[in-house]
Design a protein around this motif. Structure first.
Motif, PDB file in Angstrom:
ATOM      1  N   LEU A 108       0.826  -1.204   0.000  1.00 28.42           N
ATOM      2  CA  LEU A 108       0.000   0.000   0.000  1.00 28.42           C
ATOM      3  C   LEU A 108       0.863   1.258   0.000  1.00 28.42           C
ATOM      4  CD1 LEU A 108      -2.853  -0.929   2.500  1.00 28.42           C
ATOM      5  CD2 LEU A 108      -3.141  -0.346   0.095  1.00 28.42           C
ATOM      6  N   GLY A 109       1.907   1.269   0.846  1.00 28.79           N
ATOM      7  CA  GLY A 109       2.770   2.432   0.900  1.00 28.79           C
ATOM      8  C   GLY A 109       3.524   2.665  -0.389  1.00 28.79           C
ATOM      9  N   LEU A 110       4.018   1.586  -0.993  1.00 30.34           N
ATOM     10  CA  LEU A 110       4.873   1.707  -2.173  1.00 30.34           C
ATOM     11  C   LEU A 110       4.095   2.128  -3.414  1.00 30.34           C
ATOM     12  CD1 LEU A 110       7.889   1.250  -2.814  1.00 30.34           C
ATOM     13  CD2 LEU A 110       7.290  -1.049  -3.566  1.00 30.34           C
ATOM     14  N   PHE A 111       2.870   1.619  -3.560  1.00 26.65           N
ATOM     15  CA  PHE A 111       2.120   1.872  -4.797  1.00 26.65           C
ATOM     16  C   PHE A 111       0.961   2.853  -4.617  1.00 26.65           C
ATOM     17  CE2 PHE A 111       4.167  -2.094  -6.059  1.00 26.65           C
ATOM     18  CZ  PHE A 111       4.525  -1.806  -7.354  1.00 26.65           C
ATOM     19  N   ALA A 112       0.265   2.782  -3.488  1.00 27.53           N
ATOM     20  CA  ALA A 112      -0.980   3.530  -3.358  1.00 27.53           C
ATOM     21  C   ALA A 112      -0.764   4.991  -2.988  1.00 27.53           C
ATOM     22  CB  ALA A 112      -1.870   2.850  -2.310  1.00 27.53           C
ATOM     23  N   LEU A 113      -0.022   5.226  -1.911  1.00 27.38           N
ATOM     24  CA  LEU A 113       0.125   6.601  -1.424  1.00 27.38           C
ATOM     25  C   LEU A 113       0.771   7.534  -2.451  1.00 27.38           C
ATOM     26  CD1 LEU A 113      -0.559   8.309   0.984  1.00 27.38           C
ATOM     27  CD2 LEU A 113       1.644   7.732   2.014  1.00 27.38           C
ATOM     28  N   PRO A 114       1.810   7.094  -3.200  1.00 30.38           N
ATOM     29  CA  PRO A 114       2.368   8.000  -4.223  1.00 30.38           C
ATOM     30  C   PRO A 114       1.344   8.456  -5.249  1.00 30.38           C
ATOM     31  CG  PRO A 114       3.874   6.168  -3.829  1.00 30.38           C
ATOM     32  CD  PRO A 114       2.617   5.858  -3.087  1.00 30.38           C
ATOM     33  N   GLU A 115       0.452   7.552  -5.659  1.00 28.72           N
ATOM     34  CA  GLU A 115      -0.574   7.926  -6.644  1.00 28.72           C
ATOM     35  C   GLU A 115      -1.553   8.935  -6.055  1.00 28.72           C
ATOM     36  OE1 GLU A 115      -0.140   7.089  -9.603  1.00 28.72           O
ATOM     37  OE2 GLU A 115       1.374   5.538  -9.268  1.00 28.72           O
ATOM     38  N   MET A 116      -1.905   8.740  -4.778  1.00 28.64           N
ATOM     39  CA  MET A 116      -2.830   9.675  -4.131  1.00 28.64           C
ATOM     40  C   MET A 116      -2.206  11.072  -4.027  1.00 28.64           C
ATOM     41  SD  MET A 116      -5.498   7.815  -3.602  1.00 28.64           S
ATOM     42  CE  MET A 116      -5.036   6.921  -5.096  1.00 28.64           C
ATOM     43  N   ILE A 117      -0.916  11.115  -3.686  1.00 28.22           N
ATOM     44  CA  ILE A 117      -0.223  12.412  -3.587  1.00 28.22           C
ATOM     45  C   ILE A 117      -0.238  13.129  -4.937  1.00 28.22           C
ATOM     46  CG2 ILE A 117       2.007  13.522  -3.186  1.00 28.22           C
ATOM     47  CD1 ILE A 117       2.606  11.284  -1.164  1.00 28.22           C
TER      48      ILE A 117
ATOM     49  N   PHE B 165       3.608   2.912   6.700  1.00 29.17           N
ATOM     50  CA  PHE B 165       2.764   3.220   5.546  1.00 29.17           C
ATOM     51  C   PHE B 165       3.137   4.586   4.979  1.00 29.17           C
ATOM     52  CE2 PHE B 165      -1.183   5.420   4.152  1.00 29.17           C
ATOM     53  CZ  PHE B 165      -1.386   4.719   2.981  1.00 29.17           C
ATOM     54  N   ILE B 166       3.307   5.577   5.852  1.00 24.21           N
ATOM     55  CA  ILE B 166       3.655   6.928   5.405  1.00 24.21           C
ATOM     56  C   ILE B 166       5.095   6.983   4.901  1.00 24.21           C
ATOM     57  CG2 ILE B 166       3.958   9.324   6.170  1.00 24.21           C
ATOM     58  CD1 ILE B 166       1.643   8.767   8.185  1.00 24.21           C
ATOM     59  N   VAL B 167       6.031   6.361   5.654  1.00 25.92           N
ATOM     60  CA  VAL B 167       7.445   6.376   5.262  1.00 25.92           C
ATOM     61  C   VAL B 167       7.639   5.703   3.904  1.00 25.92           C
ATOM     62  CG1 VAL B 167       9.743   5.491   5.827  1.00 25.92           C
ATOM     63  CG2 VAL B 167       8.321   6.522   7.614  1.00 25.92           C
ATOM     64  N   LEU B 168       7.055   4.515   3.734  1.00 29.59           N
ATOM     65  CA  LEU B 168       7.191   3.786   2.470  1.00 29.59           C
ATOM     66  C   LEU B 168       6.471   4.524   1.343  1.00 29.59           C
ATOM     67  CD1 LEU B 168       6.739   0.160   3.807  1.00 29.59           C
ATOM     68  CD2 LEU B 168       8.784   1.049   2.692  1.00 29.59           C
ATOM     69  N   GLY B 169       5.371   5.212   1.678  1.00 30.81           N
ATOM     70  CA  GLY B 169       4.662   5.996   0.670  1.00 30.81           C
ATOM     71  C   GLY B 169       5.522   7.120   0.122  1.00 30.81           C
TER      72      GLY B 169
END
Length: 496
Positions: A209-218, A414-418
């Motif tokens: 989730l951190g690696l793929f999801a959060l970057p797209e949301m940002i 989650f945040i760090v990996l994002g």
């Protein structure tokens, strides 16, 4: 055997059991749609409902959910660029770019049709494995399992596109992160820094989730636009189905590969889609658009991840060896229903085993059809403006990440990996090899340790090890050859 199969089909088609199967399918679609949950959560939710049921009805409910959860998780992977579960990570590579181009419905249609065929292939493999399961299971020792892990790791260069060196480095970083926690061979803890949370390693759901999801949301928030840059749905489910039929041999190959790899306990669940995706990219022609919106990049992993469930049920049912968290809870469900996994599944409980095969096939067909019918409406999510959609999705993702261990460390990582994944994306470093390296770090180390302690260096000369090694070399050589052909054709096109 034929009489038993017919008897089991009649039992499964009982209206009450069909109703429970559809209830399981509904839960599977919902669980798959919500990022970070996956099969173990769905199985845990349904387990209390099977008390007092007969084995056929209980299995209709549980297998209905298990069969379709990797169909439902295609929705967030394609529409949001968020892995619905560990089995849908590779689908993001081309499914999300297609959604950005306004072809979300087409991608979903192709994915769901591929999932139906893959699921049926998995059920057929499970049926065929019933009489030959024991010798098949005994053929795989730690050396063969290690070589299959290396097969998965050999995909990191392929998944890196035009940057194989970066792909290899990302895979190595992923393997390093995968060694956090307890060592598989000795009683030691690595890189835990005396923090209790890290003793079991980083949870896969948090990592993905951190690696793929959060970057797209940002990025969506920064651009202040919807996922679909065209503002139109484009394409159709029917076009996607036609694409899948056109690539029927790719579906068949991916389905067989998924079932075989899913059969290997502890290996197939999180990497089967990557192996299928990487193999397709290495062996198909004109793969320059892989990772940019090639429909074949959706078909290959989706055909494999549903077929994997049939393969994973072989060791679970016949030997009581769970291949994943989902099948581990399924074993508990069998016990609650008064059925003992093991050799008796081939003898006294054979009708129950065959009913599971039928349920697996029917649930994939019915669930896939339901998803195809819903695809057009659900695809409209890709047209919602980011400022309205992203806050809700981030809350859902944080809840999914927190479900991993229910420790506040889940949210921190989650945040760090994002942020790390966002930096990799904008520095043009491939993220897929990082995830593959992370997933395969522990099994690779475990099987290598077992092989060396049992056989020394003799295992390197086992016929099966040499055969798998030859397959790895052939796939790598095929990838280099196909890349050269693609580059040559691109140069010819530029000159013309």
């Amino acid at each position: 055997m034929a009489a038993t199969a017919i008897e089991a089909l009649v039992t499964v088609l009982d209206p009450l059991r069909i109703m429970y199967m559809f209830f399981g399918i509904s839960v599977g679609i919902i669980i798959g749609f919500l990022p970070g949950l996956g099969g173990p959560v769905g199985m845990s939710i349904l387990l209390p409902f099977i008390f007092g049921m007969d084995p056929y009805t209980g299995m209709a409910l549980l297998i209905g959910m298990t069969a379709i959860v990797h169909t439902g998780d295609t929705f967030p992977s394609v529409l949001l660029g968020v892995p619905g579960s560990s089995g849908s990570q590779a689908t993001i590579m081309d499914g999300y770019p297609l959604a950005k181009k306004g072809e979300a419905a087409r991608a979903l249609g192709a994915a769901f049709f591929s999932s139906i065929i893959g699921g049926v292939i998995g059920a057929i493999v499970l049926f065929l494995a019933i009489p030959i399961g024991r010798p098949l299971m005994q053929a795989f020792g730690s050396p063969e399992l290690f070589m299959l892990s290396i097969l998965g790791l050999s995909m990191v260069g392929t998944l890196a596109g035009n940057s194989p060196v970066r792909g290899i480095l990302a895979g190595a970083i992923g393997m390093l992160l995968g060694t956090i926690g307890g060592a598989p061979g000795v009683a030691e803890y690595r890189y835990t820094f005396d923090w209790l949370y890290l003793t079991n390693g980083l949870p896969l759901a948090v990592f993905a989730l951190g690696l793929f999801a959060l970057p797209e949301m940002i990025d969506l928030l920064v651009k202040k636009q919807s996922i679909s840059s065209t503002g139109k749905l484009g394409g159709s489910q029917l076009q996607g189905v036609k694409d899948a039929i056109k690539n029927k041999w790719l579906i068949f190959r991916s389905g067989v590969m998924g079932a075989v790899i899913g059969f290997i306990p502890g290996l197939g669940g999180s990497v089967v889609d990557w192996i299928s995706y990487g193999t397709a990219k290495q062996t198909l022609k004109n793969t320059e658009n892989f990772g940019k919106g090639d429909i074949r990049g959706v078909i290959a992993p989706e055909g494999a991840n549903n077929a994997k469930e049939g393969g994973a049920l072989i060791p679970t049912l016949l030997f009581g060896i769970p291949g994943s968290g989902t099948t581990a809870i399924l074993l508990g469900g069998l016990i609650l229903l008064g059925v003992q996994a093991g050799p008796n599944m081939l003898e006294g409980d054979l009708p129950v085993t065959v009913s599971i095969v039928w349920t697996l096939a029917l649930a994939n067909i019915f669930g896939g059809i339901v998803c195809i019918l819903l695809a057009k409406q659900i695809s409209k999510i890709s047209m919602i403006q980011a400022d309205k959609l992203v806050p809700f999705l981030i809350i859902i993702m944080m809840m999914g990440a927190y479900q991993s261990t229910r420790h506040w460390g889940d949210l921190i990582f989650f945040i760090v990996l994002g942020l790390f994944g966002w930096a990799m994306k904008h520095l043009d470093w491939p993220r897929a090899p990082l995830l593959v390296g992370f997933v395969l770090a522990l099994p690779s180390e475990r099987y290598l340790h077992l092989s060396m302690s049992r056989y020394g260096f003799e295992w390197l000369f086992h016929p099966s090890v040499l055969a798998i090694g030859a397959v790895i070399i052939l796939l790598l050589a095929a990838g280099v050859y196909m890349r050269r052909i693609s580059n040559r054709e691109m140069q010819k096109g530029e000159k013309s």
